[in-house]
Design a protein around this motif. Sequence first.
Motif, mmCIF file in Angstrom:
data_model
loop_
_atom_site.group_PDB
_atom_site.id
_atom_site.type_symbol
_atom_site.label_atom_id
_atom_site.label_comp_id
_atom_site.label_asym_id
_atom_site.label_seq_id
_atom_site.Cartn_x
_atom_site.Cartn_y
_atom_site.Cartn_z
ATOM 1 N N ILE A 1 96.613 56.526 56.820
ATOM 2 C CA ILE A 1 98.058 56.705 56.664
ATOM 3 C C ILE A 1 98.552 55.697 55.635
ATOM 4 C CG2 ILE A 1 100.297 56.760 57.835
ATOM 5 C CD1 ILE A 1 98.691 56.999 60.500
ATOM 6 N N GLY A 2 99.002 56.204 54.475
ATOM 7 C CA GLY A 2 99.554 55.322 53.444
ATOM 8 C C GLY A 2 98.653 55.199 52.234
ATOM 9 N N GLY B 1 105.382 59.305 50.405
ATOM 10 C CA GLY B 1 106.046 59.275 49.098
ATOM 11 C C GLY B 1 105.038 59.553 47.998
ATOM 12 N N VAL B 2 104.966 58.634 47.034
ATOM 13 C CA VAL B 2 103.991 58.785 45.957
ATOM 14 C C VAL B 2 102.962 57.659 46.052
ATOM 15 C CG1 VAL B 2 105.593 59.941 44.385
ATOM 16 C CG2 VAL B 2 105.420 57.455 44.327
ATOM 17 N N GLY C 1 105.129 52.175 47.430
ATOM 18 C CA GLY C 1 105.678 51.177 48.356
ATOM 19 C C GLY C 1 105.599 49.782 47.748
ATOM 20 N N THR D 1 103.146 48.121 46.948
ATOM 21 C CA THR D 1 102.114 48.018 45.913
ATOM 22 C C THR D 1 102.699 48.183 44.508
ATOM 23 O OG1 THR D 1 100.443 48.773 47.451
ATOM 24 C CG2 THR D 1 99.947 49.052 45.101
ATOM 25 N N ALA E 1 105.769 47.667 43.720
ATOM 26 C CA ALA E 1 106.873 46.726 43.509
ATOM 27 C C ALA E 1 106.393 45.299 43.281
ATOM 28 C CB ALA E 1 107.815 46.757 44.714
ATOM 29 N N MET F 1 103.646 41.950 42.242
ATOM 30 C CA MET F 1 103.272 41.279 40.989
ATOM 31 C C MET F 1 101.818 41.460 40.571
ATOM 32 S SD MET F 1 104.802 37.529 40.455
ATOM 33 C CE MET F 1 106.319 37.226 39.579
ATOM 34 N N GLY F 2 100.933 41.655 41.502
ATOM 35 C CA GLY F 2 99.529 41.823 41.131
ATOM 36 C C GLY F 2 98.771 40.545 40.810
ATOM 37 N N ALA G 1 100.229 51.702 56.705
ATOM 38 C CA ALA G 1 101.577 52.152 56.343
ATOM 39 C C ALA G 1 102.485 51.009 55.904
ATOM 40 C CB ALA G 1 102.199 52.917 57.503
ATOM 41 N N GLY G 2 101.910 49.856 55.591
ATOM 42 C CA GLY G 2 102.684 48.748 55.039
ATOM 43 C C GLY G 2 103.843 48.352 55.931
ATOM 44 N N SER H 1 106.284 49.872 56.950
ATOM 45 C CA SER H 1 106.757 50.876 57.916
ATOM 46 C C SER H 1 105.817 51.017 59.104
ATOM 47 C CB SER H 1 106.872 52.252 57.263
ATOM 48 O OG SER H 1 107.507 52.185 56.032
ATOM 49 N N LEU I 1 105.631 53.640 63.286
ATOM 50 C CA LEU I 1 104.638 54.461 63.995
ATOM 51 C C LEU I 1 104.128 53.770 65.247
ATOM 52 C CD1 LEU I 1 102.429 55.864 61.084
ATOM 53 C CD2 LEU I 1 103.806 57.190 62.691
ATOM 54 N N PHE J 1 109.395 45.861 49.678
ATOM 55 C CA PHE J 1 109.320 45.322 51.039
ATOM 56 C C PHE J 1 107.895 44.917 51.396
ATOM 57 C CE2 PHE J 1 113.223 47.717 50.975
ATOM 58 C CZ PHE J 1 114.096 46.851 51.621
ATOM 59 N N HIS K 1 100.158 42.567 55.296
ATOM 60 C CA HIS K 1 99.612 41.653 54.290
ATOM 61 C C HIS K 1 100.660 40.811 53.567
ATOM 62 C CE1 HIS K 1 96.352 44.451 55.051
ATOM 63 N NE2 HIS K 1 95.535 43.540 54.587
HETATM 64 C C1 LIG Z 1 108.199 41.223 45.037
HETATM 65 C C2 LIG Z 1 106.790 41.271 45.535
HETATM 66 C C3 LIG Z 1 105.795 40.559 44.856
HETATM 67 C C4 LIG Z 1 104.473 40.594 45.304
HETATM 68 N N1 LIG Z 1 103.516 39.930 44.584
HETATM 69 C C5 LIG Z 1 102.219 39.975 45.002
HETATM 70 C C6 LIG Z 1 101.193 39.306 44.261
HETATM 71 O O1 LIG Z 1 101.454 38.745 43.201
HETATM 72 N N2 LIG Z 1 99.924 39.315 44.758
HETATM 73 C C7 LIG Z 1 99.600 39.954 45.921
HETATM 74 O O2 LIG Z 1 98.436 39.906 46.316
HETATM 75 N N3 LIG Z 1 100.549 40.615 46.632
HETATM 76 C C8 LIG Z 1 101.836 40.635 46.202
HETATM 77 N N4 LIG Z 1 102.807 41.272 46.932
HETATM 78 C C9 LIG Z 1 102.430 41.881 48.208
HETATM 79 C C10 LIG Z 1 101.808 43.242 48.050
HETATM 80 O O3 LIG Z 1 102.580 44.025 47.161
HETATM 81 C C11 LIG Z 1 101.711 43.911 49.421
HETATM 82 O O4 LIG Z 1 101.149 43.039 50.365
HETATM 83 C C12 LIG Z 1 100.809 45.148 49.327
HETATM 84 O O5 LIG Z 1 101.241 45.997 48.294
HETATM 85 C C13 LIG Z 1 100.788 45.905 50.639
HETATM 86 O O6 LIG Z 1 100.075 47.098 50.430
HETATM 87 P P1 LIG Z 1 100.077 48.238 51.522
HETATM 88 O O7 LIG Z 1 99.161 49.299 51.013
HETATM 89 O O8 LIG Z 1 99.816 47.655 52.856
HETATM 90 O O9 LIG Z 1 101.596 48.713 51.582
HETATM 91 P P2 LIG Z 1 102.439 49.720 50.661
HETATM 92 O O10 LIG Z 1 102.092 49.575 49.240
HETATM 93 O O11 LIG Z 1 103.851 49.555 51.054
HETATM 94 O O12 LIG Z 1 101.887 51.140 51.101
HETATM 95 C C14 LIG Z 1 102.203 51.734 52.323
HETATM 96 C C15 LIG Z 1 102.354 53.213 52.062
HETATM 97 O O13 LIG Z 1 102.436 53.892 53.301
HETATM 98 C C16 LIG Z 1 103.318 54.959 53.156
HETATM 99 N N5 LIG Z 1 103.803 55.312 54.512
HETATM 100 C C17 LIG Z 1 104.509 54.521 55.338
HETATM 101 N N6 LIG Z 1 104.745 55.171 56.500
HETATM 102 C C18 LIG Z 1 104.144 56.399 56.395
HETATM 103 C C19 LIG Z 1 104.033 57.516 57.265
HETATM 104 N N7 LIG Z 1 104.570 57.506 58.483
HETATM 105 N N8 LIG Z 1 103.355 58.605 56.842
HETATM 106 C C20 LIG Z 1 102.792 58.625 55.580
HETATM 107 N N9 LIG Z 1 102.864 57.585 54.713
HETATM 108 C C21 LIG Z 1 103.537 56.482 55.131
HETATM 109 C C22 LIG Z 1 104.421 54.414 52.260
HETATM 110 O O14 LIG Z 1 105.107 55.465 51.624
HETATM 111 C C23 LIG Z 1 103.619 53.541 51.304
HETATM 112 O O15 LIG Z 1 103.278 54.222 50.114
HETATM 113 C C24 LIG Z 1 104.138 41.316 46.484
HETATM 114 C C25 LIG Z 1 105.114 42.037 47.139
HETATM 115 C C26 LIG Z 1 106.435 42.046 46.676
HETATM 116 C C27 LIG Z 1 107.463 42.860 47.397
#
Ligand SMILES: Cc1cc2nc3c(=O)[nH]c(=O)nc-3n(C[C@H](O)[C@H](O)[C@H](O)COP(=O)(O)OP(=O)(O)OC[C@H]3O[C@@H](n4cnc5c(N)ncnc54)[C@H](O)[C@@H]3O)c2cc1C
Lengths: 372, 82
Positions: free
Chosen positions: A16-17, A42-43, A47, A49, A51, A53-54, A197-198, A200, A204, A306, A332
């Motif tokens: 999921i995600g 979404g796409v 989320g 990811t 938004a 910095m990388g 799901a980051g 969100s 769930l 977020f 994370h």
């Molecule tokens: C301003 C900012 C700067 C950052 N800089 C860094 C950095 O420099 N280095 C670093 O390591 N990290 C950085 N981070 C942190 C990093 O971006 C996040 O920790 C990481 O992207 C989390 O990835 P994820 O896949 O868990 O979440 P996400 O990228 O949020 O992905 C979760 C996905 O799940 C989907 N989803 C949610 N609920 C559902 C559902 N019910 N059904 C289907 N899909 C769903 C969402 O649409 C989303 O696409 C930064 C974050 C921010 C906000």
Amino acid sequence: MLGDTPLNSGADAVVIGAGIVGACCAHLLRREGMRVAVVEAGVIAGGATGAGMGHIVVMDDNPAEYELTLYSQRLWAELLPVLPPQVEFDPCGTLWVAADEEEMAGVEAKFASYTMRGMRAEILDGRSVAEAEPALRKGLAGGLLVRGDSVIYAPCATAWFLQGVDVRRGRVVAVTDGGVRLEDGSSLSCEVVVCAAGASSSELFPQLEVRPRKGHLAITDRYPGYVRHQLVELGYLKSAHGHSTESVAFNVQPRKTGQLLIGSSRQYGVTSPAVDRPLLDRMLRRALEYMPGLAQLSVLRTWTGFRPSTPDNMPAIGLCPERENVWFATGHEGLGITTSLGTAHLLVDLVAHRTPVIDPRPFAPERLWRDG
Amino acid sequence: MADVVNVRINGQELEVKAGTTAAVAVFMAGVTCFRRSVTGEVRAPLCGMGVCMECRVTIDGVPHSRSCQTLCVEGMEIRTDG
Ligand SMILES: Cc1cc2nc3c(=O)[nH]c(=O)nc-3n(C[C@H](O)[C@H](O)[C@H](O)COP(=O)(O)OP(=O)(O)OC[C@H]3O[C@@H](n4cnc5c(N)ncnc54)[C@H](O)[C@@H]3O)c2cc1C
């Protein structure tokens, strides 16, 4: 058992995600020979990811986070030869900037803990910092240069991990014993569900203590060479690991295009993604304190994202309490680009009943599970 | 205020009336390439009102300055991508 219209009774695992964490997990589960489907509301990388910095950074403030970031950095380095150029890998290193003598003491402590683990780090005095980064204001006390850190463009890394993976558009509304149910009433059956799901995730799983922590970023036009390393103020950890409702820290990243990403802010209790002008101003003023010349550069765009944050600032990686088939890879916070790879390896080892390379216990989801 | 000011465009001295924008001064100097796009294409002012960003040049060392929004002042150094 499941909904009326099983879409694909064949998937072994549903993730999921499609953020970087889910994408990495899907990539490795597929390598295990499993048939994997990713469900994304979404796409891809839309989320946190997309938004963020990388910055691929090793953080040493607690032993478990240190292990996970170090392990992840090694895994990124191993992947380097096969990553496509769009991932914009840049081994620019991190320069932790110390404003005063008190922060210089922190530099020495950080130096000791990094070099103890064989990482390459150098202590810079005020003059060397000015030479390394001429755009920083004069009179800074010094800094710590960590060479092994780097920068990537996370959305392209995410897309690369998802190559050949079955990605479906849909919102998961329930996780059952036999799979997942989507908003449109359809369902997908599988043996293993991975919740990535980051921010969100607790929609769930309301018992899981993951909450959104909003952040702002700004990006400038192209000024190649203006900044050479990822720059972070030493006080950053106070902002990242403190739990005040609002904080800002100086954090500037050079992109391969010559653009600069300027961060960052942290904010709890907000759900609107709108740019918060007063907080953005505070963030940019903080950046100007360290780099006054930024005021002359033009900012092209500002946005927010977020982070999935947890009470102890550590992610949830492992089996969901009270469930046999559900695994977590979430929470994370501000490190998920870095730790996505370590997380996915750890998770897939657990799913496959292998002993992970690093100790999984500090990341066990139980610690974030509320009763009720 | 003086009636005329002296500026330099890619090293070329030019006297312009006070109140002239840097963009006009660049044209007066016979320069038509203000900047180059990422892929190397020639760019020049389009909107003339600070929105399109096509008129960017380096003014007194500051890259990406909008020439259509900047008035010439005595001694101003303007550089284009040529
Ligand atoms: C301003 C900012 C700067 C950052 N800089 C860094 C950095 O420099 N280095 C670093 O390591 N990290 C950085 N981070 C942190 C990093 O971006 C996040 O920790 C990481 O992207 C989390 O990835 P994820 O896949 O868990 O979440 P996400 O990228 O949020 O992905 C979760 C996905 O799940 C989907 N989803 C949610 N609920 C559902 C559902 N019910 N059904 C289907 N899909 C769903 C969402 O649409 C989303 O696409 C930064 C974050 C921010 C906000």
